[in-house]
Design a protein around this motif. Sequence first.
Motif, mmCIF file in Angstrom:
data_model
loop_
_atom_site.group_PDB
_atom_site.id
_atom_site.type_symbol
_atom_site.label_atom_id
_atom_site.label_comp_id
_atom_site.label_asym_id
_atom_site.label_seq_id
_atom_site.Cartn_x
_atom_site.Cartn_y
_atom_site.Cartn_z
ATOM 1 N N GLU A 25 32.717 -11.953 2.232
ATOM 2 C CA GLU A 25 31.306 -11.682 1.974
ATOM 3 C C GLU A 25 30.690 -10.736 3.064
ATOM 4 N N LYS A 26 30.792 -11.744 4.297
ATOM 5 C CA LYS A 26 30.032 -11.184 5.482
ATOM 6 C C LYS A 26 30.691 -9.965 6.271
ATOM 7 N N GLY A 27 31.902 -9.305 5.529
ATOM 8 C CA GLY A 27 32.698 -8.296 6.171
ATOM 9 C C GLY A 27 33.637 -8.529 7.308
ATOM 10 N N LEU A 28 33.792 -10.015 7.602
ATOM 11 C CA LEU A 28 34.580 -10.177 8.699
ATOM 12 C C LEU A 28 36.005 -9.986 8.383
ATOM 13 N N ILE A 29 36.326 -10.183 7.133
ATOM 14 C CA ILE A 29 37.826 -10.074 6.717
ATOM 15 C C ILE A 29 37.778 -8.975 5.384
ATOM 16 N N ALA A 50 42.313 -15.886 13.798
ATOM 17 C CA ALA A 50 42.417 -16.671 15.070
ATOM 18 C C ALA A 50 41.150 -16.037 16.000
ATOM 19 N N LEU A 51 40.926 -14.695 15.990
ATOM 20 C CA LEU A 51 39.823 -14.224 16.816
ATOM 21 C C LEU A 51 38.579 -14.717 16.438
ATOM 22 N N ILE A 52 38.488 -14.883 15.135
ATOM 23 C CA ILE A 52 36.970 -15.529 14.636
ATOM 24 C C ILE A 52 36.964 -16.829 15.028
ATOM 25 N N ALA A 53 38.002 -17.566 14.966
ATOM 26 C CA ALA A 53 38.036 -19.112 15.366
ATOM 27 C C ALA A 53 37.804 -19.323 16.924
ATOM 28 N N ARG A 67 30.303 -7.865 14.932
ATOM 29 C CA ARG A 67 29.995 -6.807 15.794
ATOM 30 C C ARG A 67 31.229 -6.430 16.814
ATOM 31 N N MET A 68 32.192 -7.600 16.837
ATOM 32 C CA MET A 68 33.245 -7.226 17.837
ATOM 33 C C MET A 68 34.473 -6.615 17.229
ATOM 34 N N PHE A 69 34.262 -6.098 16.049
ATOM 35 C CA PHE A 69 35.511 -5.487 15.390
ATOM 36 C C PHE A 69 34.996 -3.833 14.920
ATOM 37 N N ALA A 70 35.893 -3.041 15.039
ATOM 38 C CA ALA A 70 35.296 -1.526 14.930
ATOM 39 C C ALA A 70 35.359 -1.595 13.352
ATOM 40 N N ARG A 76 36.902 -4.694 19.145
ATOM 41 C CA ARG A 76 36.145 -3.806 20.220
ATOM 42 C C ARG A 76 35.181 -4.939 20.804
ATOM 43 N N ILE A 77 35.745 -5.594 21.759
ATOM 44 C CA ILE A 77 34.993 -6.657 22.303
ATOM 45 C C ILE A 77 34.096 -6.248 23.619
ATOM 46 N N ASP A 78 32.864 -6.722 23.206
ATOM 47 C CA ASP A 78 31.791 -5.954 24.610
ATOM 48 C C ASP A 78 32.058 -7.031 25.658
ATOM 49 N N ARG A 79 32.608 -6.461 26.727
ATOM 50 C CA ARG A 79 32.705 -7.427 27.937
ATOM 51 C C ARG A 79 31.655 -7.748 28.448
#
Length: 145
Positions: A25-29, A50-53, A67-70, A76-79
Motif C-alpha cells: 500500500e505504501k509503495g515500498l514493494i 532486507a533493505l527495508i529491514a 525515497r531510497m528507491f528509484a 538510490r540511497i542518498d549518502r
Amino acid sequence: MIKLDIAEVARRADIPASTLRFYEEKGLIASSGRRGLRRQFDDAVLERLALIALGRAAGFSLDEIARMFAPEGQPRIDRGMLAAKADELDRTIRKLTAMRDGLRHAAACPAPSHMECPTFLRIVRVAGSGALGGRRKRAMRAAER
C-alpha cells in the motif's frame, strides 16, 4: 525470476503477511500478480525487504525508506541522508552511554541516599534540563529559524 506467494515471502522474510500488504500500500514493494486470491511476488522482493529491514533498524521512517528507491525499484540511497542518520545515532549512543554509566554509578554508589550523591544529582539536573531527551535543544533550534 521465481514467483513466491505472499505466505512464502512472509515466511522467508520473517514478517507477517499484513506487513507485506501494508508495504505494498505504501509503495515500498509491488506484487507481480495473483494466483487465485493470493498475491504473488518476484523473489527479488526478499532483497528489497532486507533493505527495508536494514533501514528500519537504523531508525529510518518508511517514508524515508521509500525515497531510497528509484521509481523502477532500484536503490538510490542518498549518502548525505546516511551520514545524517549516522550522526543522529552517534548522539543517541552518547546519551544512552551517559545514562547507562550514571545508572551503574547510582546502583553502586556508597552514599546513604541517591539524593546525597553528587553524580546522581548531576544526572537528575541534566535530565530535568531536557538534555537527555533533546526537547529544549530542538525547541531552541526551531525558535532560531
